[in-house]
Design a protein around this motif. Sequence first.
Motif, mmCIF file in Angstrom:
data_model
loop_
_atom_site.group_PDB
_atom_site.id
_atom_site.type_symbol
_atom_site.label_atom_id
_atom_site.label_comp_id
_atom_site.label_asym_id
_atom_site.label_seq_id
_atom_site.Cartn_x
_atom_site.Cartn_y
_atom_site.Cartn_z
ATOM 1 N N LYS A 45 -21.792 0.028 -21.391
ATOM 2 C CA LYS A 45 -20.736 -0.931 -21.128
ATOM 3 C C LYS A 45 -20.883 -1.987 -20.842
ATOM 4 O O LYS A 45 -20.524 -3.341 -21.469
ATOM 5 C CB LYS A 45 -19.690 -0.062 -20.266
ATOM 6 N N MET A 46 -22.077 -2.238 -19.866
ATOM 7 C CA MET A 46 -22.524 -3.543 -19.364
ATOM 8 C C MET A 46 -23.086 -4.266 -20.599
ATOM 9 O O MET A 46 -23.129 -5.351 -20.841
ATOM 10 C CB MET A 46 -23.438 -3.455 -18.258
ATOM 11 N N LYS A 47 -24.003 -3.483 -21.326
ATOM 12 C CA LYS A 47 -24.631 -4.051 -22.578
ATOM 13 C C LYS A 47 -23.703 -4.560 -23.638
ATOM 14 O O LYS A 47 -23.789 -5.672 -24.125
ATOM 15 C CB LYS A 47 -25.481 -2.976 -23.137
ATOM 16 N N ASP A 48 -22.638 -3.892 -23.850
ATOM 17 C CA ASP A 48 -21.635 -4.289 -24.765
ATOM 18 C C ASP A 48 -20.930 -5.442 -23.995
ATOM 19 O O ASP A 48 -20.703 -6.309 -25.132
ATOM 20 C CB ASP A 48 -20.404 -3.167 -24.871
ATOM 21 N N LEU A 49 -20.775 -5.696 -23.135
ATOM 22 C CA LEU A 49 -20.173 -6.750 -22.416
ATOM 23 C C LEU A 49 -20.725 -8.079 -22.413
ATOM 24 O O LEU A 49 -20.464 -9.279 -22.972
ATOM 25 C CB LEU A 49 -19.645 -6.419 -20.843
ATOM 26 N N TYR A 50 -22.428 -7.887 -21.952
ATOM 27 C CA TYR A 50 -23.277 -9.037 -22.292
ATOM 28 C C TYR A 50 -23.073 -9.314 -23.728
ATOM 29 O O TYR A 50 -23.245 -10.564 -24.077
ATOM 30 C CB TYR A 50 -24.643 -8.608 -21.836
ATOM 31 N N ILE A 92 -31.560 -11.227 -20.802
ATOM 32 C CA ILE A 92 -30.042 -11.141 -20.474
ATOM 33 C C ILE A 92 -29.754 -12.076 -19.364
ATOM 34 O O ILE A 92 -28.604 -12.782 -19.168
ATOM 35 C CB ILE A 92 -29.591 -9.736 -19.808
ATOM 36 N N GLN A 93 -30.915 -12.280 -18.337
ATOM 37 C CA GLN A 93 -30.373 -13.304 -17.395
ATOM 38 C C GLN A 93 -30.318 -14.759 -17.977
ATOM 39 O O GLN A 93 -29.518 -15.437 -17.434
ATOM 40 C CB GLN A 93 -31.728 -13.294 -16.185
ATOM 41 N N ASP A 94 -31.011 -15.024 -18.968
ATOM 42 C CA ASP A 94 -31.001 -16.360 -19.474
ATOM 43 C C ASP A 94 -29.655 -16.536 -20.503
ATOM 44 O O ASP A 94 -28.776 -17.357 -20.377
ATOM 45 C CB ASP A 94 -32.295 -16.429 -20.699
ATOM 46 N N GLN A 95 -29.068 -15.391 -20.877
ATOM 47 C CA GLN A 95 -27.956 -15.306 -21.553
ATOM 48 C C GLN A 95 -26.884 -15.693 -20.630
ATOM 49 O O GLN A 95 -25.752 -16.384 -21.023
ATOM 50 C CB GLN A 95 -27.782 -14.071 -22.405
ATOM 51 N N TYR A 121 -22.022 -22.757 -20.170
ATOM 52 C CA TYR A 121 -21.127 -23.336 -21.090
ATOM 53 C C TYR A 121 -19.859 -23.232 -20.264
ATOM 54 O O TYR A 121 -19.054 -23.968 -20.671
ATOM 55 C CB TYR A 121 -21.463 -22.275 -22.194
ATOM 56 N N ILE A 122 -19.606 -22.296 -19.467
ATOM 57 C CA ILE A 122 -18.065 -22.198 -19.150
ATOM 58 C C ILE A 122 -17.890 -23.453 -18.026
ATOM 59 O O ILE A 122 -17.132 -23.885 -18.040
ATOM 60 C CB ILE A 122 -18.109 -20.648 -18.002
ATOM 61 N N MET A 123 -18.884 -23.721 -17.192
ATOM 62 C CA MET A 123 -18.955 -24.888 -16.503
ATOM 63 C C MET A 123 -18.617 -26.103 -17.407
ATOM 64 O O MET A 123 -17.840 -27.026 -16.789
ATOM 65 C CB MET A 123 -20.011 -24.794 -15.575
ATOM 66 N N GLN A 124 -19.448 -26.290 -18.549
ATOM 67 C CA GLN A 124 -19.027 -27.377 -19.443
ATOM 68 C C GLN A 124 -17.836 -27.657 -19.651
ATOM 69 O O GLN A 124 -17.092 -28.465 -19.551
ATOM 70 C CB GLN A 124 -20.095 -27.321 -20.476
ATOM 71 N N LEU A 125 -17.144 -26.348 -20.260
ATOM 72 C CA LEU A 125 -15.830 -26.098 -20.702
ATOM 73 C C LEU A 125 -14.788 -26.434 -19.571
ATOM 74 O O LEU A 125 -13.883 -27.294 -19.932
ATOM 75 C CB LEU A 125 -15.547 -24.782 -21.427
ATOM 76 N N GLN A 126 -15.147 -26.134 -18.427
ATOM 77 C CA GLN A 126 -14.266 -26.252 -17.441
ATOM 78 C C GLN A 126 -14.089 -28.089 -17.133
ATOM 79 O O GLN A 126 -13.176 -28.531 -16.735
ATOM 80 C CB GLN A 126 -14.551 -25.796 -16.012
ATOM 81 N N GLY A 127 -15.574 -28.553 -17.266
ATOM 82 C CA GLY A 127 -15.389 -29.872 -16.888
ATOM 83 C C GLY A 127 -14.727 -30.913 -18.280
ATOM 84 O O GLY A 127 -14.036 -31.728 -17.697
ATOM 85 N N ASN A 128 -14.856 -30.268 -19.250
ATOM 86 C CA ASN A 128 -14.024 -30.838 -20.522
ATOM 87 C C ASN A 128 -12.641 -30.587 -20.478
ATOM 88 O O ASN A 128 -11.884 -31.626 -20.445
ATOM 89 C CB ASN A 128 -14.564 -29.970 -21.690
ATOM 90 N N VAL A 129 -12.107 -29.360 -19.669
ATOM 91 C CA VAL A 129 -10.664 -29.293 -19.395
ATOM 92 C C VAL A 129 -10.361 -30.211 -18.422
ATOM 93 O O VAL A 129 -8.997 -31.044 -18.687
ATOM 94 C CB VAL A 129 -10.462 -27.722 -19.090
ATOM 95 N N GLU A 130 -10.967 -30.449 -17.304
ATOM 96 C CA GLU A 130 -10.723 -31.443 -16.246
ATOM 97 C C GLU A 130 -10.480 -32.995 -16.864
ATOM 98 O O GLU A 130 -9.436 -33.625 -16.469
ATOM 99 C CB GLU A 130 -11.509 -31.363 -15.313
ATOM 100 N N ASN A 131 -11.665 -33.064 -17.457
ATOM 101 C CA ASN A 131 -11.673 -34.702 -18.137
ATOM 102 C C ASN A 131 -10.408 -34.878 -19.347
ATOM 103 O O ASN A 131 -9.896 -35.929 -19.209
ATOM 104 C CB ASN A 131 -12.724 -34.655 -18.957
ATOM 105 N N LEU A 132 -9.950 -33.846 -19.974
ATOM 106 C CA LEU A 132 -8.896 -33.842 -20.798
ATOM 107 C C LEU A 132 -7.712 -33.918 -20.180
ATOM 108 O O LEU A 132 -6.800 -34.685 -20.346
ATOM 109 C CB LEU A 132 -9.098 -32.531 -21.898
#
Length: 177
Positions: free
Chosen positions: A22-27, A45-48, A55-66
Amino acid sequence: MDRKSGSSKRDRRTIEKERRNKMKDLYSQLNSLVPHDHTSSSRTIQDQLGDATNYIMQLQGNVENLRQTRDDLRGNGATNGGGRGGSSGGNSNSSSSSSVQIQVNENENTVVVTLMTTLECQFVFTEAVRILHEEKAEVVNASYSVSENIVFHTIHAQMGEYASIERITERLKRFEL
């Protein structure tokens, strides 16, 4: 008693195997949602997970900037601070559409749009982003700076497979008079 501990052990092994699968599928699902550069073939997996976190933090920054840009545009369009009320940002094009200058530059698969507007005419930025999106160009970065009453917007976009620089330029140039 032996049978019970043996079946219990097997159940724990089965449960653990199912958990790992299940963890492998979620990764895998998470990794499929993150854009990748195609230069690296296999990643741990750690790199992924690190890539996904960044990427999520970048998207959160983009949302905040928008959000900030939206709030700034709403604030600049309203005269009495109401901000949330009506359609204040988009209707101000009649008085200041002549105060817009647009430059479009293409470099391989990227396009850089430079807008120069007055403070009262910032709706053009929103429209430029909308046009790029409609023309299948993905906005990668957008920034602005203000000097007195002039706002300089720079938008960097990645051209999609079906994006047309000619159509983008033609549509954006309609804001200049």
